[in-house]
Design a protein around this motif. Structure first.
Motif, PDB file in Angstrom:
ATOM      1  N   LYS A 176       7.941  12.504  19.054  1.00 52.45           N
ATOM      2  CA  LYS A 176       9.132  13.313  19.311  1.00 52.45           C
ATOM      3  C   LYS A 176      10.340  12.404  19.521  1.00 52.45           C
ATOM      4  CE  LYS A 176       8.774  17.050  21.861  1.00 52.45           C
ATOM      5  NZ  LYS A 176       8.429  17.991  22.963  1.00 52.45           N
ATOM      6  N   ARG A 177      11.448  12.785  18.926  1.00 55.98           N
ATOM      7  CA  ARG A 177      12.650  11.957  19.003  1.00 55.98           C
ATOM      8  C   ARG A 177      13.167  11.824  20.434  1.00 55.98           C
ATOM      9  NH1 ARG A 177      15.798  11.356  14.373  1.00 55.98           N
ATOM     10  NH2 ARG A 177      17.193  10.208  15.765  1.00 55.98           N
ATOM     11  N   SER A 178      12.921  12.808  21.267  1.00 51.99           N
ATOM     12  CA  SER A 178      13.347  12.688  22.660  1.00 51.99           C
ATOM     13  C   SER A 178      12.704  11.479  23.321  1.00 51.99           C
ATOM     14  CB  SER A 178      12.992  13.954  23.442  1.00 51.99           C
ATOM     15  OG  SER A 178      11.602  14.246  23.348  1.00 51.99           O
ATOM     16  N   HIS A 229       9.501  22.612  17.822  1.00 53.82           N
ATOM     17  CA  HIS A 229       8.167  22.161  18.206  1.00 53.82           C
ATOM     18  C   HIS A 229       7.403  23.386  18.682  1.00 53.82           C
ATOM     19  CE1 HIS A 229      10.310  18.212  18.607  1.00 53.82           C
ATOM     20  NE2 HIS A 229       9.237  17.862  17.914  1.00 53.82           N
ATOM     21  N   ASP A 236      10.265  13.718  12.845  1.00 52.07           N
ATOM     22  CA  ASP A 236       9.589  12.931  13.884  1.00 52.07           C
ATOM     23  C   ASP A 236       8.687  11.828  13.338  1.00 52.07           C
ATOM     24  OD1 ASP A 236      10.781  14.396  15.901  1.00 52.07           O
ATOM     25  OD2 ASP A 236       9.035  15.653  16.306  1.00 52.07           O
ATOM     26  N   GLU A 252      16.380  16.104  22.180  1.00 45.82           N
ATOM     27  CA  GLU A 252      15.695  16.272  20.907  1.00 45.82           C
ATOM     28  C   GLU A 252      16.691  16.156  19.765  1.00 45.82           C
ATOM     29  OE1 GLU A 252      12.697  16.098  20.310  1.00 45.82           O
ATOM     30  OE2 GLU A 252      11.749  16.536  22.222  1.00 45.82           O
ATOM     31  N   ASN A 280       5.444  19.669  14.819  1.00 43.81           N
ATOM     32  CA  ASN A 280       6.844  19.637  14.400  1.00 43.81           C
ATOM     33  C   ASN A 280       6.944  20.484  13.142  1.00 43.81           C
ATOM     34  OD1 ASN A 280       9.184  18.840  12.771  1.00 43.81           O
ATOM     35  ND2 ASN A 280       9.505  17.249  14.291  1.00 43.81           N
TER      36      ASN A 280
END
Length: 362
Positions: A104-106, A184, A49, A44, A216
């Protein structure tokens, strides 16, 4: 024992949206490319996001549109501004194929880095650059895993606290005036397809649904106001006392020249902008794309004008937009100033619509 050596056209330090986009475009143009990334993905990242509508043309050029849309995401069709006094004003966002979404950045960053791999990029994750030096026209890097990497062009895509910039003595003194916190949390019922930007005493909050289950939640404030902002969030959203937060600082710093003798800076390594405007991922991906074109010219044409052209295009990417950033930063650093400005905007909503159109390029 001597270090294992590898030779590339382009070495990119950092595998976030700037580095992965640059790597993908470099590899697609036939350049031997390596990415050295400190983290192991998925991971993350402190971020809102949000994918600004301007990201879609770049995503399409990377042939990733369908895969991005299949990721769990939230569709965002309006921004709701909330003043210190609780007054609200909504501004519509684009809809349809160029709608703004939150991912989500992940998930998003891993997808971009995987695409770079598919295109032939060598990725060394969980690896840090320990030293670098100029080697004729090119560069020589040593890594924490005992590798020596040689490349004609070096790209710094390693963020606001760039290791490359620090090793090159380019990183300015950073004043940690503010901190961003992010988590989150469970998505409140009936939150809707909206971004919420809310002024608070001591800072502001940004909220956006990252999917149909998670919100977020970002908080931004000065170090002395962080505890109060966390208390506000706990009460507003019913968070547990031990709620975990990710953090990042600084939120702004002096911009660096983006080109230095076969060294190109992209994303936050070059310029950090106020996150209030939600344009960071676009700036990252677009700067990575134009840096890839500059790298190809530097290698194939040995063009001394390639760096100047990159610097020109890099500046053009921000032109006409940074004044919005300045206004946003003033408003959020001083909520007592920003919130009254919002009250004025309530009676002149065209002002906020103009700002929004500039940000999403309508």
């Amino acid at each position: 024992m001597p270090m294992a050596q590898a030779i590339y056209d382009v070495a990119i330090v950092g595998g976030g949206p700037a580095g992965s986009s640059c790597a993908g475009f470099c590899a697609a143009s036939g350049l031997r490319t390596i990415v050295v990334e400190r983290e192991e993905f998925p991971r993350e990242k402190v971020c809102g996001d949000c994918l600004n509508p301007q990201c879609w043309p770049i995503i399409r050029r990377l042939q990733l549109e369908d895969r991005v849309r299949t990721l769990p995401h939230g569709v965002l069709d309006q921004v709701e501004f909330i003043s210190l006094r609780g007054r609200k004003l909504c501004v519509e966002l684009p809809r349809g194929e160029n709608a703004e979404i939150a991912v989500k950045r992940s998930l998003f960053d891993a997808l971009l880095l995987d695409r770079a791999r598919e295109l032939g990029v060598d990725v060394h994750d969980g690896t840090t650059v320990t030293t670098l030096e100029k080697n004729g026209r090119g560069w020589k890097l040593a890594t924490s895993k005992g590798n020596e990497i040689r490349a004609m062009v070096l790209v710094a895509a390693d963020g606001r606290n760039s290791t490359v910039a620090r090793l090159m003595n380019l990183l300015p003194r950073i004043a940690k005036e503010r901190i961003a916190l992010q988590a989150h949390i469970p998505l409140p019922r009936q939150f809707g397809n909206r971004i919420v930007l809310e002024w608070l005493r001591g800072g502001y909050s940004g909220q956006a649904p990252a999917n149909d289950r998670e919100l977020n939640l970002c908080l931004v404030g000065r170090p002395g106001s962080v505890s109060a902002l966390q208390d506000w969030a706990k009460k507003r959203f019913g968070l547990p006392a031990g709620q975990a937060w990710r953090s990042i600082t600084p939120l702004t710093r002096t911009a660096l020249a983006p080109a230095h003798d076969n060294l190109l800076l992209v994303g936050d390594a070059a310029r950090v902008v106020e996150p209030f405007t939600g344009e960071g991922i676009f700036y990252a991906m677009r700067s990575g794309e134009i840096a890839a074109a500059a790298a190809a010219k530097l290698i194939r044409e040995k063009s001394s004008g390639a760096e100047r052209e990159y610097a020109r295009l890099h500046a053009a990417m921000y032109r006409g937009r940074l004044w919005i950033n300045v206004l946003a930063r003033l408003a959020v650093i001083s909520p007592d100033i920003g919130s009254p400005l919002f009250e004025i905007a309530r009676f002149h909503p065209a002002l906020l619509r103009l700002l929004t159109r500039k940000i999403v390029n309508l």
